[in-house]
Design an enzyme around this catalytic site. Structure first.
Site, PDB file in Angstrom:
ATOM      1  N   ASP A  66       0.807  -1.212   0.000  1.00 16.26           N
ATOM      2  CA  ASP A  66       0.000   0.000   0.000  1.00 16.26           C
ATOM      3  C   ASP A  66       0.851   1.278   0.000  1.00 16.26           C
ATOM      4  O   ASP A  66       1.579   1.558   0.937  1.00 16.26           O
ATOM      5  CB  ASP A  66      -0.955   0.001   1.209  1.00 16.26           C
ATOM      6  CG  ASP A  66      -2.164   0.905   1.003  1.00 16.26           C
ATOM      7  OD1 ASP A  66      -2.332   1.441  -0.097  1.00 16.26           O
ATOM      8  OD2 ASP A  66      -2.945   1.061   1.964  1.00 16.26           O
TER       9      ASP A  66
ATOM     10  N   LYS B 219      -8.068  -1.483   3.691  1.00 16.49           N
ATOM     11  CA  LYS B 219      -7.418  -0.175   3.817  1.00 16.49           C
ATOM     12  C   LYS B 219      -7.317   0.247   5.285  1.00 16.49           C
ATOM     13  O   LYS B 219      -6.300   0.811   5.709  1.00 16.49           O
ATOM     14  CB  LYS B 219      -8.200   0.871   3.021  1.00 16.49           C
ATOM     15  CG  LYS B 219      -7.665   2.276   3.108  1.00 16.49           C
ATOM     16  CD  LYS B 219      -6.333   2.433   2.418  1.00 16.49           C
ATOM     17  CE  LYS B 219      -6.471   2.442   0.909  1.00 16.49           C
ATOM     18  NZ  LYS B 219      -5.201   2.784   0.229  1.00 16.49           N
TER      19      LYS B 219
ATOM     20  N   LYS C 146      -8.410  14.517  -2.942  1.00 17.27           N
ATOM     21  CA  LYS C 146      -8.714  13.850  -1.677  1.00 17.27           C
ATOM     22  C   LYS C 146      -8.634  14.826  -0.509  1.00 17.27           C
ATOM     23  O   LYS C 146      -7.735  15.657  -0.435  1.00 17.27           O
ATOM     24  CB  LYS C 146      -7.732  12.700  -1.461  1.00 17.27           C
ATOM     25  CG  LYS C 146      -7.922  11.907  -0.185  1.00 17.27           C
ATOM     26  CD  LYS C 146      -6.867  10.811  -0.118  1.00 17.27           C
ATOM     27  CE  LYS C 146      -6.968   9.998   1.149  1.00 17.27           C
ATOM     28  NZ  LYS C 146      -5.915   8.956   1.192  1.00 17.27           N
TER      29      LYS C 146
ATOM     30  N   LYS D 217       2.633   1.945   3.302  1.00 22.11           N
ATOM     31  CA  LYS D 217       1.913   2.100   4.564  1.00 22.11           C
ATOM     32  C   LYS D 217       2.135   0.941   5.522  1.00 22.11           C
ATOM     33  O   LYS D 217       2.311   1.132   6.719  1.00 22.11           O
ATOM     34  CB  LYS D 217       0.405   2.180   4.291  1.00 22.11           C
ATOM     35  CG  LYS D 217      -0.134   3.502   3.818  1.00 22.11           C
ATOM     36  CD  LYS D 217      -1.656   3.478   3.872  1.00 22.11           C
ATOM     37  CE  LYS D 217      -2.265   4.719   3.237  1.00 22.11           C
ATOM     38  NZ  LYS D 217      -2.196   4.672   1.761  1.00 22.11           N
TER      39      LYS D 217
END
Length: 545
Positions: free
Chosen positions: A302, A351, A392, A464
């Site tokens: 990620d 996520k 975003k 991540k």
């Protein structure tokens, strides 16, 4: 092109290699029965060898027609052809801002007046130029990249017009579509899908890789997943806990083998590094074992681009300052296809997991603040708002305990084009992964050099939820992750790790000549620093003063 040359007896620059002699220093710590600590400095001698011939590299993206795929491809083309475009704010020029290899610098050392000299990251050692990367890939949508770019609404329209003649020639190869693994709302895009069994699909992927490599006359291909987030796949004996089980499961068309795992297996069998840019558990145990068996690199999971990157900096700062975060609430909304897919609960859960674990190592580093090991409350929310498209929004609230039970609250708001942040990470991942393929390390006394372990944890700065070899501590603190990359490359050219002691300015040593202790005050021998690995230093808990 490398422009830094180290003049040292420990470094040899050959026609095709750089070889460096390096001493790696660590400290082994043990806890004694009385609660005190014993620290023993240790040094390991090793030789680094880096091939300096930069190969011709191809990048194959799973999700080529998505926002990230079209943005990184368009960005490469705009930079390659030096396109300029007009906006209401004037003329704009292409760049690679956001890429540590292309826009980052490192402190090389001190100049004649004692000033720190910074050089571009990619000047330390030969790296792939992103302008030279060939792009191909797969997508469940058949839309050519020019139309997909327009659909994404990321680039300014005047730039899109210049890119269109190049982008419309790129059409994604058919991809794998398994409705059970992604949100049902993706079905309308799925008009470009592979048919047949999962074994047939894996075979097709391998043929696609070979076809791309042959047509573009490439030396290497690196495959990267930037497609939809999948739900987590089940992991169980008989299905995917070993390489043999996983290969058999693909051959038997088992439903619980995810598309991303099939792409990973196909890439590994073709000898291509595979990078997972989404949070799902692509790298089930069978994939990891297969990568180790084949000696192929994998990395994930990620992309760490916006909110999570900021969080890994801020929490590191707070804990490092002796401030105790007790509540972290993160809210996001976005309107691109990633947000649409994440609106489904199973995909959001993938996520949520990758975003939530980012503070763990920082919390565990301070037993004064967290003596019982309890972590801060940590809540992550993601909402789909179509109107904002790729722009975003991220809002965070950090509540911390401070001196004498006081409270401190930090609230921050971040607005960004999601794909503009992710695209340079894609390039860095490919460029650094390729560099790792050219490096070997030989420890003193060992007959053969070593390569990296198959899991490229050195790329954690860009991800991540870093995948690491079994038994390896997971590091999420951003500056530690960046220092790892920087210091490793320094080791390749025979330089010690960066430090900020600047002793030449603190002990009276002359600046122009560098650190010359002969002109510094002479301290009593009992206070001098010992660097021998045989010197044992004991630090007693609660020492008296």
């Amino acid at each position: 092109m490398s422009t830094v040359k180290v003049h040292s007896p420990n470094v040899v620059y050959g026609d095709k290699t750089i070889e460096s002699r390096y001493e790696y220093s660590t400290t082994s710590v043990s806890v004694n029965s009385d609660g005190s600590y014993s620290a023993i400095p240790k040094t390991t001698a090793m030789n680094f060898r880096t091939e300096t011939t930069v190969p011709k590299v191809g990048m194959m993206l799973v999700g080529l027609g998505g926002n990230n795929g079209t943005t990184v491809t368009g960005g490469i083309l705009a930079n390659k052809f030096n396109m300029t475009w007009m906006t209401k704010d004037g003329e704009k020029k292409p760049n690679y801002f956001g890429s540590i290899t292309q826009a980052g610098t490192v402190g090389l050392g001190s100049g004649a007046r004692g000033e720190e000299i910074h050089v571009p990251f990619n000047h330390l050692i030969p790296m792939v130029n992103p302008n030279d990367i060939e792009v191909d890939g797969w997508d469940i949508s058949s839309m050519n990249l020019a139309d997909a770019m327009e659909r994404a609404r990321v680039f300014e329209y005047s730039l899109q017009k210049q890119l269109r003649p190049y982008m419309e020639k790129i059409v994604p190869r058919p991809s794998i579509y398994c409705p059970d693994f992604i949100a049902a709302n993706q079905e309308e895009r799925a008009d470009n899908v592979m048919r047949g069994s999962k074994q047939n699909m894996m075979t097709q992927i391998r043929e696609d890789i070979r076809d791309f490599k042959e047509k573009k006359k490439l030396d290497k291909v690196i495959v990267l997943w930037t497609a939809n987030t999948e739900r987590f796949a089940e992991v169980k004996p008989g299905l995917n806990t070993t390489a043999e089980e996983l290969i058999n499961s693909i051959n038997n068309n088992e439903e619980e083998v995810s598309p991303s795992t099939i792409f990973a297996v196909a890439s590994i069998l073709e000898g291509c590094t595979y990078i997972n840019g989404s949070p799902q558990n692509t790298f089930v145990p069978g994939v990891v074992e297969l990568a180790e068996m084949e000696g192929v690199y994998i990395a994930g999971d990620d992309f760490k681009s916006g909110q999570t990157k900021f969080k890994s900096v801020l929490v590191d700062f707070l804990v490092g300052a002796g401030i105790k975060p007790v509540s972290i609430v993160s809210y996001n909304h976005l309107g691109n296809n990633d947000g649409k897919n994440l609106s489904a609960p199973s995909q959001f859960r993938s996520k949520e997991i990758s975003k939530s674990n980012v503070v763990d190592d920082m919390v565990e580093s301070n037993k004064i603040l967290y003596p019982d090991g309890n972590k801060p409350d940590h809540c992550v929310v993601i909402k789909y708002v179509p109107y904002v498209q790729d722009s975003k929004r991220a809002m965070d609230e950090y509540i911390s305990e401070i001196f004498m039970n006081g409270s401190n609250t930090i609230v921050c708001h971040n607005t960004c084009e999601d794909s503009f942040l992710a695209s340079p990470l894609i390039l860095d991942l490919v460029i650094l992964a390729e560099l790792c393929e050219r490096i070997t390390i030989q420890l003193d006394g060992e007959p053969q050099p070593r390569r990296f372990t198959s899991i490229l944890s050195i790329l954690s700065y860009l991800l991540k939820a870093p995948l690491v070899p079994q038994g390896t501590p997971v590091i999420n603190a951003l500056f530690k992750q960046r220092a790892c990359i920087e210091n490793f490359i320094r080791a390749c050219i025979g330089l010690q790790p960066s430090n900020h002691m600047m002793l030449e300015h603190k002990v009276g040593a002359p600046v122009v000549q560098g650190l010359n202790m002969s002109s510094a005050p002479v301290f009593p021998s009992k206070t001098m620093m010992h660097t021998s690995t045989e010197k044992k230093i004991s630090h007693v808990k609660n020492p008296s003063h």
